[in-house]
Structure formats: structure tokens, C-alpha cells
Design an enzyme around this catalytic site. Sequence first.
Site, PDB file in Angstrom:
ATOM      1  N   GLY A  96       0.815  -1.203   0.000  1.00 32.75           N
ATOM      2  CA  GLY A  96       0.000   0.000   0.000  1.00 32.75           C
ATOM      3  C   GLY A  96       0.853   1.258   0.000  1.00 32.75           C
ATOM      4  N   SER A  97       0.379   2.270   0.692  1.00 32.87           N
ATOM      5  CA  SER A  97       1.021   3.582   0.610  1.00 32.87           C
ATOM      6  C   SER A  97       2.390   3.660   1.258  1.00 32.87           C
ATOM      7  CB  SER A  97       0.096   4.639   1.226  1.00 32.87           C
ATOM      8  OG  SER A  97      -1.052   4.806   0.428  1.00 32.87           O
ATOM      9  N   THR A  98       2.783   2.645   2.052  1.00 33.79           N
ATOM     10  CA  THR A  98       4.151   2.669   2.572  1.00 33.79           C
ATOM     11  C   THR A  98       5.160   2.592   1.427  1.00 33.79           C
ATOM     12  OG1 THR A  98       4.210   0.259   2.901  1.00 33.79           O
ATOM     13  CG2 THR A  98       3.499   1.617   4.769  1.00 33.79           C
TER      14      THR A  98
END
Length: 490
Positions: free
Chosen positions: A219-221
Site C-alpha cells: 500500500g502507501s508505505t
Amino acid sequence: MNKPLRRIAIFCGLLVLTLLIRDNWLQYVQADELKEDEHNRRVAIERYASPRGDIIVDGKAITSHATTKGDFKYKRTYKDGAMWAPVTGYVSQAFGATQLEAIDDGILTGNDDRLFFRNTLDMITGKKREGGNVVTTLNAAAQKAAYDGLKKQGAKGAVVAIEPSTGKILSMASYPSYDPTVIAGSNEAAGEAWNKLQKKNNPDDPMLNRALREVYPPGSTFKVLTAAAALEHNLYDSADEKTDSPLPWTMPGTTQELPNEGDLPCKNATLREALRVSCNTVFGKVGYDLGNDKMLETAEKFGFNEEQFVPVRSSASRFSDDMNDSQVALSSIGQFNTAASPLQMAMVTSAIANNGTLMKPYMVDALQAPNLDTIEKTEPEEKSKPLSADNAQILQSMMETVVEDGTGTNAQIDGVTVGGKTGTAQHGENNSENPYAWFISYAKTDDGSSPVAVAVVIEDENANRDDISGGGLAAPIAKNVMEAVIDSKK
């Protein structure tokens, strides 16, 4: 000597010669094969005839032993077994061994070739053979904070913490877990416990080491890696330069707009602002502008697409090649086919915190002989340099903004500079399953050094979908782990 006697003598001589050849063949040529034969019970009896050495954390043993009835005199026991199982693995009279118990079995049993002279001396003096010790890099307080945090959530998940300057693994927790003590024996109870732990009988799969063996959409990591690629490949020169990021943005080759999570200020946002509020459109467009080859190059410098050995094997994280433009865009925000282990995302964070240098992760500090002499010592080793020191510091400033005034405020620690990034990763067909909650972070002390980098992932199948976020579920665990490491160094 008459002729019949001479023939008998020659025949007997040949029999003796054949016997000697056969004896030497068994003892030297087939020795290892016979020793490892699963039907050779003598080897197993000898293996458990004396206590194993211990696995050590912070100078204290997290393993022990107990006496048993029957052919096997000793069996392994574990202190806080469920908490440490992702580190130790298990050794069982019935089911073999895994992880450190298997990799360093020779040291722990005392059979390692490096203990030959000591064992020979003990044989001469009549002293009973003893096993050596495995000294880990783990931090007990950090491990407890990680495991307790996962247990409190009551959901599947994992935590990995690394010391960025050395690559030492400080914490490796996985939940749900199991106590290796219950399967250490060879009795009926051990067999029943083993069956209950198998995935076919227990869908929670407590024996799965999620910290190393499970890969998740990050995801956004993953956006921190995309930002690193943008800086390293000179797409942008600073954190505060406006990007070429239309809103809405239609992914190339499609009629589909890439959505953001809400009404966010993402139009032509700077990298700092885009990371602070987590703009899909900005980082998807960055990935598209860079292209598959440059994104792949950066991902692989951070360790993607290869197994890691710490020394326990970690599954390879994945960033694909030969993707079309829209797939590259989705992959650059941690979706599509991109997948990462918690160890991998801790490595990404560690490299950023260590000013662009990725140290090879490891969790065995030393191997000791029974008298505590050091047999082998692990020295820190540089693995790669995914980004320059200048670009790493730019990225640090962006991640610190996320924690100061963005989606990661739950990771703030009084008197400590914290950088981080949240992630909420979609999964399931048409994103039908509850998303995974991620948080990656590092702590920086007054002298500018970073004692710890952390990655946390939470799988919560029972939570309200709207309540799942990296900042809400995972960041508090990361904060507790970072605090535990910092406090232990005071």
C-alpha cells in the site's frame, strides 16, 4: 602348505578383505547417509542424550530443557515461547527443527565441527558433551512491545525492527503464534498439539512466520520507495518542488481515473505534501513518469525480488518487470502485483534512516562454545546503497512531516524525532476484503543517530472497514517498539 589348505587360506583372506572393504565403506563413504537416515534411531537417541545449548537474548537464555522418560532423555523448553517462536523456531523429538534451532543445530547440540577439539578433550577426560549457545541481536523489551501490541489488536500481523546503522534485527514478532514447548516431545500430547497447529486444522496458521514468510501488498508505505526513485533518477530535485500531477489523473491506456482516499490537495502537490496526505495520483504519476525499468532498479536496490537470509530465509518481496504503464502506476503506490514482507519494509525504512545505506539484516550476533568462547561473530555488512545521503535526508524530512502533521501523528514520541508513513493496502477480488494496515517508521535521537526502524502490518478481518488505517492500528505498535529500544539504551 598343501593345495587345499592354501585355497582355504586364500578364500578366508578374501573374506576378511571383503569385510574390511565393506566396513570402511559403511564408516566413511556411507556414514553421512546412514547418520541422516530417518530410520536410524540411534542418531535421534544420541541427539537428545544431553541438554542443548541455549538461544540468548540480552544476555539471558530464552530456552531451557526438561528430562523425559524413554529413549530420549532431554527435550527443549521455551520461556515466553509464543513471543519468541518467530525467532527460535522449534526443535521437536517427533517433528524435527526449524529456523535458528535448525540452522545452528550443530552448535546447540555440540556436534559442530568447530567444537571437535573441545569434544575430543572432553572424551579423554570423561566430561559429558555440552551444547554451545546462539547469541541473538534481539532486544527483549522491543520484542515484548511488538508481541503485546499485536496480541492486544487480536488480529493477524507482524512486526520487524532493525538497527539501521548495523542491520541488527531488534524485534521479530508474528501473531497469532504458538508455544514450541508443546510440540517438543514425542508423546501423544505433542502429536495432538502438532495437529491442532496445522493450517488445515487451524485457519489462523499460528506456525506461519508472518514477519519473514508472508508478503503483503504494501500500500502507501511503498510511496517512500517511489519518492526515493524520483529523487535518485532526477525526476524531482527537492521535497518542495511542485510535481506535474493533474487531478483527476486518468491512468495511461485506460479510461479509469486513479482515485485518492478523499478530497485531498493533490493537484501538482509537492512530494512532501503528497506524502503527508498520501496522494495516490501524485505517486502513481511519478511511477508512470519514471517507467518500469527505473522503478524496478530502485526497488531491487532496496532488496525486492530476492530472498533474504537473516540467517532464517525470508520470502522474496516482489516488484514486477514488463508491466504496462497503468500497472506501473498502480505498483508505484504499492498495489497491483507489488508485495513485501514486513522485513522488506523495515529494510526500506532502515536504509532511509541510515542516510541511504542499506545494511544486511541479521539476528545472530555470535555463536559460543559451551565455555562461552566466541566461535563466530557476525560483523555488520553493507548490502547496497539505494539512494544518496542527500536524497535520504530529503526523504527523512518528508517522513518526519508525515508524523508531525500528517497521517502518522499517532507515532509521535516526546523529545524524539520520528519519521514514518502509513499504508492501507487493498486486497481481495475487486478489493472486497478488509485492507491491510501498515506503518513504517524510524526514530532519531538528539545526536542525529537512528537507533531503530520499524515495520508493522495488521490483518484485521473482523474490524469495521472504515476503521482500518495504518495510522490507527499499526502506528501505536511502532511507537511502543521505538520507545522500548530508546529506553533500553539509556
